[in-house]
Design an enzyme around this catalytic site. Sequence first.
Site, PDB file in Angstrom:
ATOM      1  N   LYS A 156      94.692 102.460  16.214  1.00 43.39           N
ATOM      2  CA  LYS A 156      95.627 101.673  17.019  1.00 43.39           C
ATOM      3  C   LYS A 156      95.088 101.626  18.453  1.00 43.39           C
ATOM      4  O   LYS A 156      94.550 102.633  18.952  1.00 43.39           O
ATOM      5  CB  LYS A 156      97.005 102.349  16.968  1.00 43.39           C
ATOM      6  CG  LYS A 156      98.137 101.563  17.627  1.00 43.39           C
ATOM      7  CD  LYS A 156      99.463 102.307  17.422  1.00 43.39           C
ATOM      8  CE  LYS A 156     100.651 101.588  18.033  1.00 43.39           C
ATOM      9  NZ  LYS A 156     101.914 102.343  17.847  1.00 43.39           N
ATOM     10  N   SER A 216     105.687  99.388  16.259  1.00 46.09           N
ATOM     11  CA  SER A 216     104.655  98.715  17.017  1.00 46.09           C
ATOM     12  C   SER A 216     103.284  98.702  16.347  1.00 46.09           C
ATOM     13  O   SER A 216     102.425  97.925  16.739  1.00 46.09           O
ATOM     14  CB  SER A 216     104.527  99.376  18.389  1.00 46.09           C
ATOM     15  OG  SER A 216     104.124 100.713  18.248  1.00 46.09           O
ATOM     16  N   SER A 252     107.163 103.759  14.864  1.00 46.33           N
ATOM     17  CA  SER A 252     106.075 102.775  14.852  1.00 46.33           C
ATOM     18  C   SER A 252     104.963 103.003  13.836  1.00 46.33           C
ATOM     19  O   SER A 252     104.088 102.154  13.680  1.00 46.33           O
ATOM     20  CB  SER A 252     105.442 102.667  16.233  1.00 46.33           C
ATOM     21  OG  SER A 252     106.298 101.929  17.060  1.00 46.33           O
TER      22      SER A 252
END
Length: 498
Positions: free
Chosen positions: A80, A155, A179
């Site tokens: 990420k 997210s 997330s």
Amino acid sequence: MATLTTLTALELADAMREGRTTSVEVTTACLDRIDALNDRLNAFLAIDRDGALATAAKVDADRAAGKDLHPLAGVPIALKDNMVTRDMPTTCASKILGDWIAPYDATVVTRIRAAGLPIVGKTNMDEFAMGSSTENSAFGPTRNPWDENRIPGGSGGGSAAAVAAGMVPLALGSDTGGSIRQPGAVTGTVGVKPTYGGVSRYGLIAMASSLDQIGPVTRTVADAAALQELIGGHDPADSTSLQDPVGDLTGAVQTGAGGASDLSGMRLGVVKQLQGAGYEDGVLEQFANTVAQLKAAGATITEIDCPNFDYALAAYYLIMPAEVSSNLARFDGMRYGIRVEPETGPVTAERVMAATRAAGFGDEVKRRIILGTHVLSAGYYDAYYGSAQKVRTLVQRDFATAFDQVDALISPTAPTTAFAFGEKTDDPMAMYLNDIATIPANLAGIPAMSVPVGLADGLPVGFQILAPAREDARMYRIAGAVEELMGTLQCPLVKEER
Ligand code: GLN
């Protein structure tokens, strides 16, 4: 052998060990698939073909030379884009960081490099990890590989979509309020938030430091266990890092006496507050199916009352923005990323900061900074931030009481399956409600994970397992059983290739 991009990380590791394939072959297959699909899915913000292939070639050479290798050596991974890397930009999907490249690697990155996993790229996310749909990315949303008109969760939508679409077998996410788990639920992947402090946060760009935790995104429970074993364990560079050794998580996935799915003696609690109104019928149906299977496998099931969970979302949306407002103060146009000067008037430090932040941050980030600054301000601190901290303690007590009665708690991971783009962008409150089931674990610091348990109207549903702090192994054991009972999911994009 099935197409390389459909195999799990552990299957790939075995195939490499047995000489049936090489890391260069596997990494090339992933990179080619990323090239073929990324224009459509927008899962990756940066791709490092040369770097990944160099690592792969080195692992292959070391293997040929008979060197001792990490069990996951040679298996590609994606990060990420809020974990810092020396050789690629880290953007947090924000304009404010520009093309900034960190001068150091996050601890998880150091460990991944030392173990010889090729890093194929950095994945898309909601700006600074704020959101539940990846629609807040400054670089456009990621599409859900199950239905490209729908969100991949957030997210960490980029990591989840990449793993679901077979672009990479392993990825890392960060979970502040869900997330990792919520994107896992809506993309049919496994997503784990380890015990707070179980995985180093050093080099994770902070959103809300008391809630943030890095964890695995994979297609199977055993892959997640293997990845957490690699990234977990004490790190002196993170003052909140636990001293505990990471434990035998891969072993835990298989420890049932009669195979993974023997759950005799396991006491599971269905959280009363995390079901019913607000949850889609299809989600509740799959949850009930799974509970019935777990019961048949020997688990005892009781309903557990966690009355303070009703206030968890409200408390989170005070504590999180408070920490956000403080953590994001460092993006000031002086230290990192872009610098914007005011169009008119004097160029003072304060005015440069204001112009940079106005141009660099998106709406959701600004909303949270303003909220957080307000709840911490003199006169409001006790009413908002202080009260929220008290609720946090009450949520922790609910968990403590629950874990006196049961070994683990279970719930749906998210109230709905993947929704359509734009459906919730005009209503922050509707967006925040996606995290109703995932937030309590962050407030309490306990481990929690989402495992796919089938489809509702053709879209994946996630099942959440919550265990006491430091009992990640127990959580994995139950997750292994759920997976054995309910099977794994393969999105249509991947099925086409098989
Ligand atoms: N969706 C939640 C939020 O918007 C959680 C985010 C996260 O876990 N990073 O805050």
